[in-house]
Design a protein around this motif. Structure first.
Motif, short mmCIF file in Angstrom:
data_model
loop_
_atom_site.label_atom_id
_atom_site.label_comp_id
_atom_site.label_asym_id
_atom_site.label_seq_id
_atom_site.Cartn_x
_atom_site.Cartn_y
_atom_site.Cartn_z
N ILE A 1 0.94 -1.23 0.23
CA ILE A 1 0.05 -0.17 0.05
C ILE A 1 0.55 1.59 0.35
O ILE A 1 0.79 2.46 0.05
CB ILE A 1 -1.10 0.03 1.73
CG1 ILE A 1 -0.37 -0.70 2.51
CG2 ILE A 1 -2.30 -0.99 1.08
CD1 ILE A 1 -1.04 -0.18 3.63
N TYR A 2 2.16 0.94 0.80
CA TYR A 2 3.33 2.29 0.84
C TYR A 2 4.20 2.15 0.06
O TYR A 2 4.91 1.16 1.00
CB TYR A 2 1.86 3.18 1.64
CG TYR A 2 2.75 4.30 1.45
CD1 TYR A 2 2.23 5.30 0.81
CD2 TYR A 2 3.86 5.21 2.70
CE1 TYR A 2 2.40 6.93 1.08
CE2 TYR A 2 4.62 6.32 2.74
CZ TYR A 2 4.17 6.77 1.92
OH TYR A 2 3.90 8.70 1.69
N ASP B 1 -0.43 8.34 5.91
CA ASP B 1 -1.10 7.95 4.63
C ASP B 1 -0.95 6.69 4.53
O ASP B 1 -2.01 6.24 3.76
CB ASP B 1 0.58 8.49 3.84
CG ASP B 1 0.46 9.90 2.79
OD1 ASP B 1 -0.65 10.83 3.65
OD2 ASP B 1 1.27 10.68 2.69
N HIS C 1 -4.37 4.21 3.64
CA HIS C 1 -5.13 2.83 3.28
C HIS C 1 -6.49 2.24 4.50
O HIS C 1 -7.23 0.87 4.24
CB HIS C 1 -3.78 2.10 3.14
CG HIS C 1 -3.60 2.87 2.05
ND1 HIS C 1 -3.40 2.14 0.37
CD2 HIS C 1 -2.66 3.67 1.55
CE1 HIS C 1 -2.73 3.21 0.17
NE2 HIS C 1 -2.10 3.80 0.42
#
Length: 381
Positions: free
Chosen positions: A292-293, A304, A308
């Protein structure tokens, strides 16, 4: 009448009370970066933040003060640079994208910014702004020096050596104590004094000298962290990762944006290899939906990551308000880190370092964040 052992404990308790009464106590090992640059915003760094700033700062110092480099370790030339301000300007400018929270926290605590004398919005280039903002210095280091001197005077009185000064034997014993201690296990000055008081480190030291040895040990440690009495052995022992050679430091130079390196990490949930091609544009070459990052462990990046998950728009609005208030930045960091740790503990989020075949250490500060499928069972208790 108290016995000799009781009298010793009373005197050692007095010494500890004096040392722990300092305005900068507890003094964290990683605080030395903040005192070195004379910036309150750089106090309380995490280990990864400290190492990242050291690498960036040492590389900048090598370019700005090359005369300090020959025949010395990076930690030595980093600590002896004639003027840290230009190096700090380079470091802060490089933090904007990699560690935005740390950049922001430091920015709002600069005296010129905190006092409303300068506004970042008035400058097109962050480098120009920083050059102007860093002209005015904080009084952090000077205040710490005065406090250290005052505490040492009080400590001498408490140990009974205020008239003649500490005996030479105290300095020899202190040197021996530090040669036996593993400072990497000690994170604050309070832990150091408590360890010396409770352990067998001073079991063979006479009751007359033991309190003075604790006081002198604290002085050496505090002086090194505050930067007013530089001691590379203490700094290097406290954080062994800082003991890089010049050749090793060169491996951590961040590759250029156009180099086209590929970073990878294996998903801990499905074992698929996630890979990203870096350059002007970041392209996903392969992987799975669990990734996801990719970023640092900076709180803005972690926020951030949390985005999610089902954290709610109201929560994000509240956190944004904290981020805009200098007084609430610690609260912002605490909430983000607590929520992040909760998700990790529940098994819903895992973090792995990225690897790069063409630049082994060039992306040392990046982590890959993987989220479990929400239908998968998670550990909530």
């Amino acid at each position: 009448m108290p016995g000799q052992k009781d009298a010793l404990q009373i005197k050692m308790g007095m010494v500890r009370g004096i040392l722990e009464g300092a305005f900068f106590s507890p003094l964290q090992t990683n605080d030395w970066m903040g005192f070195h640059f004379n910036q309150p915003g750089l106090l309380g760094l995490e280990d990864s933040e400290l190492f990242d700033l050291f690498v960036r700062g040492a590389i900048a110092a090598e370019n700005l003060y090359p005369e300090e480099v020959p025949g010395r370790m990076p930690l030595a030339w980093f600590c002896s640079m004639p003027d840290p301000a230009p190096v700090l300007a380079h470091v802060l400018a490089s933090l904007r994208h990699d560690r935005p929270f740390l950049f922001h926290r430091t920015l709002v605590t600069l005296p010129a910014v905190a006092g409303g004398k300068i506004d970042p919005k008035d400058y097109d280039l962050v480098e120009d702004f920083l050059a102007k903002a860093l002209v005015e210095h904080s009084e952090l280091k000077q205040a710490a020096q005065a406090e250290l001197d005052a505490i040492e005077r009080r400590m001498l009185m408490a140990t009974g050596f205020s008239d003649q000064g500490l005996p030479e034997e105290v300095f020899k014993i202190t040197e021996d104590v530090f040669s036996q201690l593993d400072l990497s296990d000690i994170s604050t000055d309070v832990e150091l004094t408590l360890l010396l008081s409770k352990s067998d480190a001073l079991k063979d030291v006479s009751p007359q000298l033991a309190p003075a040895v604790i006081g002198e040990s604290w002085s050496r440690y505090a002086g090194a962290i505050l930067g007013v009495r530089p001691d590379l052995k203490i700094l290097g022992s406290s954080n062994p990762k800082l003991n890089l050679t010049t050749d090793e430091l060169a491996l951590y130079v961040h590759p250029g944006a156009k180099a086209g390196h590929i970073i990878e990490a294996v998903c801990p949930y499905c074992q698929a290899k996630a890979s990203l091609s870096l350059g002007k544009e970041v392209k996903r070459l392969g992987g799975c939906e669990h990734l996801i990052y990719v970023g640092t462990n900076d709180e803005v990046h972690l926020m951030d990551v949390l985005g999610h998950f089902d954290v709610g728009s109201e929560f994000r609005t509240l956190m944004a308000s904290y981020y805009q208030s200098p007084a609430d930045l610690d609260l912002f960091a605490t909430v983000v880190n607590d929520m992040f740790e909760m998700l990790v503990h529940q098994g819903r989020l895992e973090i792995l370092p990225v690897s790069c075949a063409t630049a082994e250490f060039g992306f040392y500060n990046l982590m890959a964040y993987f989220a479990a499928d929400e239908e998968e069972p998670s550990h909530t208790h």
